[in-house]
Enzyme design. Structure first.
Site, PDB file in Angstrom:
ATOM      1  N   GLY A 249       0.530  -1.119  -0.109  1.00 29.67           N
ATOM      2  CA  GLY A 249      -0.001   0.142  -0.036  1.00 29.67           C
ATOM      3  C   GLY A 249       0.726   1.173   0.070  1.00 29.67           C
ATOM      4  CB  CYS A 362     -19.808   0.404 -26.279  1.00 28.40           C
ATOM      5  SG  CYS A 362     -19.400   0.340 -28.076  1.00 28.40           S
TER       6      CYS A 362
HETATM    7  C1  LIG Z   1      -3.143  -5.175  -2.870  1.00 29.95           C
HETATM    8  C2  LIG Z   1      -2.154  -5.767  -1.882  1.00 29.95           C
HETATM    9  C3  LIG Z   1      -0.903  -5.448  -1.914  1.00 29.95           C
HETATM   10  C4  LIG Z   1      -0.250  -4.549  -2.564  1.00 29.95           C
HETATM   11  O1  LIG Z   1      -0.763  -3.163  -2.644  1.00 29.95           O
HETATM   12  P1  LIG Z   1       0.033  -1.896  -3.354  1.00 29.95           P
HETATM   13  O2  LIG Z   1      -1.098  -0.723  -3.088  1.00 29.95           O
HETATM   14  O3  LIG Z   1       0.035  -2.374  -4.860  1.00 29.95           O
HETATM   15  O4  LIG Z   1       1.147  -1.833  -2.826  1.00 29.95           O
HETATM   16  C5  LIG Z   1      -0.165  -6.130  -0.899  1.00 29.95           C
HETATM   17  N1  LIG Z   1      -0.728  -6.794  -0.056  1.00 29.95           N
HETATM   18  C6  LIG Z   1      -2.023  -7.251  -0.253  1.00 29.95           C
HETATM   19  C7  LIG Z   1      -2.501  -8.296   0.689  1.00 29.95           C
HETATM   20  C8  LIG Z   1      -3.022  -6.827  -0.835  1.00 29.95           C
HETATM   21  O5  LIG Z   1      -3.947  -6.925  -0.887  1.00 29.95           O
END
Ligand SMILES: *Cc1c(COP(=O)(O)O)cnc(C)c1O
Length: 433
Positions: A249, A362
């Site tokens: 994240g 579309c």
């Molecule tokens: C989506 C996700 C990530 C990666 O998130 P990013 O925003 O792309 O860094 C890591 N771990 C889990 C469990 C996720 O669902």
């Protein structure tokens, strides 16, 4: 000048990615086209590894969240850079396995892995199953028993820390399809079940608090809550788990509104919070795992389109139609995502035109950007969307039977095709007449 260090402008005034001339690549491979700067991806991997080692030491394991950009070539790069990888489906697992990726470095996620997928994971020997719920745990236990093998697991915990790009909330967010909440006792039930399963080795816990997080505090808060939980499990069940995965994240700069933290800043805050929390609870430092996805790939990708019609609706706006759209970048229609756009052949000219970039599909909502600034365009010009390395190819579809574009990797100025463009035959290959 355009936000990521992978982009520059050459003597012809053309936009370059990883040192390669984007208009030249567009004529070589056609459009729409995804370009990825492999040098940038490798640098991002190294930045996480270095930051982890510097602030936390060797007991650090970064895994790329494959869902952000899951292709065979990516797993080769990850392997060379010493990264692990997350997969969330049998398809992602197969992609990694086929690329020769070390299965012991795979974390197998997903809130509803099928029995067949769990069995494949066991047969491939994946390093950790991130178990979402008690039903999955029982299924995994029975599959292990049939095979007389053991599985290493992490439990996915909902820590009650929910991050929004800047702020985070310390309570609530127990209403999630993912994981087991601490507050409701579901997490404890998960631990109790895991400890009673003779073929499952409980190595630790996992949490993931959100995406595109632009501050360090939410990660520090998650580390604290999870450390408290590790201490609670020690005091309640007499088990000290050795691993903590705090998910991904980590935010990136899509437009100049975004000011992300660097891997060094994020890892410094995370390591400091975790060390303090463990000292406070008299716990040994766990193996720290992180799962960056977007921040490893998004800044290093560009999508190149050819402009078709340019339609001004007096009193309203100007639509610039491109030869792609929601099929190669569904993030706008899904989340209203913001991007920057550049006409690569006139990259050094000012972006004086305000346009809405319309896809070719579309759906009225099939836009890539609304009221964005671009260099004035004419039909036939190229147009690039920047920072499309994550969740674009990965989420691409064949809606309206549009073939998915090719992906080209650039390293030190030279290009190689890593995903070929789909053909019309590819589109009908599963049809039965
Ligand atoms: C989506 C996700 C990530 C990666 O998130 P990013 O925003 O792309 O860094 C890591 N771990 C889990 C469990 C996720 O669902």
């Amino acid at each position: 000048m355009y936000g990521t260090e992978s982009l520059a402008i050459n003597e012809q005034g053309h936009l370059t990615l990883g040192g390669a001339d984007i208009p030249a690549l567009a004529s070589k491979y056609g459009t729409p086209l995804y370009l990825m700067d492999e040098g940038g991806i490798r640098k991002a991997c190294r930045a996480y590894l270095e930051a982890g080692r510097k602030h936390y030491g060797e007991n650090f394991f970064p895994a790329f969240a494959g869902k952000a950009f899951c292709i065979g070539a990516m797993y080769r790069i990850l392997a060379e850079e010493g990264f692990g990888a997350d997969v969330v489906s049998g398809g992602e697992l197969y992609t990694a396995h086929r690329a020769g990726f070390d299965m012991r470095k795979i974390l197998y996620h997903g809130n509803n892995k099928t029995r067949a997928e769990l069995a494949e994971g066991l047969d491939y020997g994946v390093g950790r199953f991130v178990v979402d719920n008690v039903d999955e745990m029982r299924a995994l236990e029975s599959l292990c028993a049939e095979r007389n093998v053991r599985a290493g697991i992490l439990l996915r915990i909902t820590p009650g820390v929910e991050a929004h790009t800047h702020a985070y909330i310390r309570t609530g967010q127990i209403d999630s399809k993912f994981g087991m909440a601490i507050e409701t006792g579901a997490a404890d039930e998960g631990v109790r079940t895991a400890l009673s399963c003779p073929h499952l080795d409980l190595h630790g816990f996992h949490c993931h608090i959100g995406s595109q997080i632009l501050e360090t505090e939410p990660f520090a808060a998650a580390a604290e809550v999870m450390t408290d939980y590790i201490a609670h499990v020690r005091d309640t069940f007499g088990t000290v788990v050795p691993e903590l995965n705090v998910g991904g994240g980590f935010g990136i700069r899509y437009t100049e509104e975004d000011t992300p933290k660097t891997p060094d800043e994020n890892l410094a805050a995370l390591a400091a919070a975790l060390k303090a929390a463990c000292a406070g609870k008299n716990l040994p430092l766990p193996r720290l795992m992180i799962e960056p996805g977007r921040s490893i790939v998004a800044p290093y990708g560009v999508t190149v389109y050819t402009v078709g019609g340019v339609k001004t609706i007096p009193g309203y706006r100007t639509y610039v139609a491109v030869d792609g759209g929601m099929t190669d970048n569904p993030r706008y229609i899904l989340y209203g995502s913001k991007y920057e756009f550049v006409v690569p052949e006139r990259a050094s000219e000012p972006r004086t035109m305000t346009a809405t970039i319309a896809g070719r599909n579309c759906e009225s909502g099939d836009l890539v950007g609304e009221n964005v600034s671009i260099q004035p365009v004419r039909p036939g010009d190229l147009l690039c969307t920047l920072t499309t390395g994550a969740y674009c190819y990965a989420m691409a579809s064949n809606y309206n039977r549009v073939p998915r574009p090719a992906v080209v990797m650039i390293r030190d100025g030279s290009d190689r095709l890593v995903v070929r463009r789909e053909t019309l035959e590819d589109l009908v290959r599963c049809d039965i007449l």
